[in-house]
Design an enzyme around this catalytic site. Structure first.
Site, PDB file in Angstrom:
ATOM      1  N   SER A  63       3.844  -2.369  10.518  1.00 30.64           N
ATOM      2  CA  SER A  63       5.288  -2.367  10.761  1.00 30.64           C
ATOM      3  C   SER A  63       5.961  -3.683  10.373  1.00 30.64           C
ATOM      4  CB  SER A  63       5.582  -1.997  12.213  1.00 30.64           C
ATOM      5  OG  SER A  63       5.126  -0.677  12.480  1.00 30.64           O
ATOM      6  N   GLY A  71       2.745   2.012  11.001  1.00 28.55           N
ATOM      7  CA  GLY A  71       3.695   3.110  10.860  1.00 28.55           C
ATOM      8  C   GLY A  71       4.426   3.470  12.136  1.00 28.55           C
ATOM      9  N   GLU A 102      -6.635   4.435   8.287  1.00 29.75           N
ATOM     10  CA  GLU A 102      -6.494   5.869   7.982  1.00 29.75           C
ATOM     11  C   GLU A 102      -7.790   6.417   7.388  1.00 29.75           C
ATOM     12  OE1 GLU A 102      -2.885   5.528   5.722  1.00 29.75           O
ATOM     13  OE2 GLU A 102      -1.794   5.061   7.570  1.00 29.75           O
ATOM     14  N   ASN A 129       0.868  -1.183   0.000  1.00 32.37           N
ATOM     15  CA  ASN A 129       0.000   0.000   0.000  1.00 32.37           C
ATOM     16  C   ASN A 129       0.904   1.232   0.000  1.00 32.37           C
ATOM     17  OD1 ASN A 129      -1.762   2.073   0.525  1.00 32.37           O
ATOM     18  ND2 ASN A 129      -2.324   1.383   2.579  1.00 32.37           N
ATOM     19  N   TRP A 130       0.974   1.879  -1.152  1.00 34.90           N
ATOM     20  CA  TRP A 130       1.902   3.021  -1.282  1.00 34.90           C
ATOM     21  C   TRP A 130       1.365   4.283  -0.625  1.00 34.90           C
ATOM     22  CZ3 TRP A 130       3.951   2.908  -7.062  1.00 34.90           C
ATOM     23  CH2 TRP A 130       4.555   1.662  -7.306  1.00 34.90           C
ATOM     24  N   LYS A 131       0.107   4.264  -0.266  1.00 35.32           N
ATOM     25  CA  LYS A 131      -0.553   5.459   0.303  1.00 35.32           C
ATOM     26  C   LYS A 131      -0.364   6.671  -0.616  1.00 35.32           C
ATOM     27  CE  LYS A 131       0.031   3.416   4.817  1.00 35.32           C
ATOM     28  NZ  LYS A 131       0.093   3.578   6.253  1.00 35.32           N
ATOM     29  N   GLY A 173       2.838  -1.156   4.404  1.00 39.29           N
ATOM     30  CA  GLY A 173       2.795   0.277   4.146  1.00 39.29           C
ATOM     31  C   GLY A 173       4.185   0.813   3.840  1.00 39.29           C
ATOM     32  N   GLY A 174       4.824   1.390   4.858  1.00 41.87           N
ATOM     33  CA  GLY A 174       6.118   2.060   4.664  1.00 41.87           C
ATOM     34  C   GLY A 174       7.142   1.229   3.906  1.00 41.87           C
ATOM     35  N   GLU A 209      -4.974  -5.319  10.884  1.00 41.19           N
ATOM     36  CA  GLU A 209      -4.019  -4.230  11.048  1.00 41.19           C
ATOM     37  C   GLU A 209      -4.280  -3.521  12.373  1.00 41.19           C
ATOM     38  OE1 GLU A 209      -2.209  -3.092   7.053  1.00 41.19           O
ATOM     39  OE2 GLU A 209      -3.876  -1.751   7.421  1.00 41.19           O
ATOM     40  N   HIS A 265      -9.321   0.821   5.436  1.00 39.80           N
ATOM     41  CA  HIS A 265      -8.013   1.048   6.069  1.00 39.80           C
ATOM     42  C   HIS A 265      -8.205   1.980   7.266  1.00 39.80           C
ATOM     43  CE1 HIS A 265      -3.934   2.446   6.729  1.00 39.80           C
ATOM     44  NE2 HIS A 265      -3.533   1.367   6.092  1.00 39.80           N
TER      45      HIS A 265
HETATM   46  C1  PEP Z   1      -0.603   0.097   6.497  1.00 41.43           C
HETATM   47  O1  PEP Z   1      -0.774   1.313   6.529  1.00 41.43           O
HETATM   48  O2  PEP Z   1      -1.456  -0.660   5.987  1.00 41.43           O
HETATM   49  C2  PEP Z   1       0.599  -0.438   7.103  1.00 41.43           C
HETATM   50  C3  PEP Z   1       0.625  -1.696   7.409  1.00 41.43           C
HETATM   51  O3  PEP Z   1       1.607   0.456   7.308  1.00 41.43           O
HETATM   52  P1  PEP Z   1       3.078   0.121   7.854  1.00 41.43           P
HETATM   53  O4  PEP Z   1       3.543  -1.135   7.162  1.00 41.43           O
HETATM   54  O5  PEP Z   1       3.886   1.304   7.486  1.00 41.43           O
HETATM   55  O6  PEP Z   1       2.954  -0.076   9.321  1.00 41.43           O
END
Ligand code: PEP
Length: 253
Positions: A208, A169, A93, A9-11, A229-230, A163, A91
């Site tokens: 993470s 994050g 967010e 997920n590049w956001k 994510g990141g 999640e 999600h």
């Molecule tokens: C996400 O936002 O779906 C996520 C898992 O982010 P991260 O891997 O950065 O924690």
């Protein structure tokens, strides 16, 4: 055996050229990883770049309505036209920053399935909910809202991503055994409405995940891959995570 799935997920990150470069780097790194399914979810404008051969394409969000006067929204049919196979819904967010309710998320889930794509339903508790012992209650409600809107067959063709909001994050992933316990709970919850769907349902862990902690997370019986994510913005790190899922599948564990 469920085929592991790793989704990036590049956001709201990157620009056209960096998106192009990241797609190419992921494609190059994914060569030879035959046992894991890899999907990238770039921002809407970059969906038109398409996904390289062997990589799936997903979107990060979708409108709850099919079409019409909804300025700024993107319909499931449009995502289908852009060759998306997966769409993330709910999600955290979206839930926390944009006020999406369980009902709205369920409507989005239904829109995605109506277009023949696979919804990736994100569920998970906040730190406060976890501290108050509400993890299972929160997740059960998130799942039930979808079953109520779509019916008992909702999870026949879907993915769930667990999640924990406190892990997203933050660099603080859930302990593998704790994540496994929640994944098991999710599978049992789905089994109460659809036993067959539960056995084949892929449940991803997100929060993470890095190349370093992925092997231990993916080694858990009910963790079928990751929503990343990141780390999905760094091709080397992302491919390291994909490799961990590929190894799980090739070991047949
Ligand atoms: C996400 O936002 O779906 C996520 C898992 O982010 P991260 O891997 O950065 O924690």
């Amino acid at each position: 055996m469920r085929r592991p799935l790793v989704m990036g997920n590049w956001k709201m990150n990157g620009r056209l050229e960096s998106a192009r470069a990241l797609l190419a780097a992921v494609a190059a790194g994914a060569k030879g990883l035959a046992s894991v399914e890899i999907v990238v979810c770039p921002p809407y404008p970059f969906l038109s770049l398409g996904a390289p051969q062997g990589i799936g394409l997903g979107a990060q969000n979708v409108a709850a309505q099919a079409e019409g006067a909804y300025t700024g929204e993107v319909s499931a049919a449009m995502l289908k036209d852009m060759a998306c196979q997966f769409v993330i819904v709910g999600h955290s967010e979206r839930r926390t920053l944009f006020g999406e309710t369980n009902t709205a998320v369920a409507e989005k889930f239904a829109q995605v399935q109506a277009q023949g794509m696979i919804p990736v339903l994100c569920v998970g508790e906040t730190a406060d909910e976890r501290d108050r012992g509400l993890t299972e209650k929160v997740i059960e409600e998130q799942i039930k809202a979808v079953v109520t809107a779509v019916g008992p067959a909702a999870f026949n063709r879907a993915v769930i991503a667990y999640e924990p909001v406190w892990a997203i994050g933050t660099g603080r992933a859930a302990a593998p055994a704790d994540a496994q316990a929640v994944h098991h709970f999710i599978r049992s919850t789905v089994a109460r409405t659809a036993a067959g769907a539960a056995a084949s349902l892929r449940i991803l862990y997100g929060g993470s995940v890095k190349a370093q902690n992925a092997p231990e997370l993916f080694a858990q019986a009910d963790i079928d891959g990751g929503l990343i994510g990141g780390a999905a913005l760094n091709a080397q790190e992302f491919i390291g995570i994909c490799r961990a899922a590929d190894t799980k599948a090739s070991k047949g564990s």
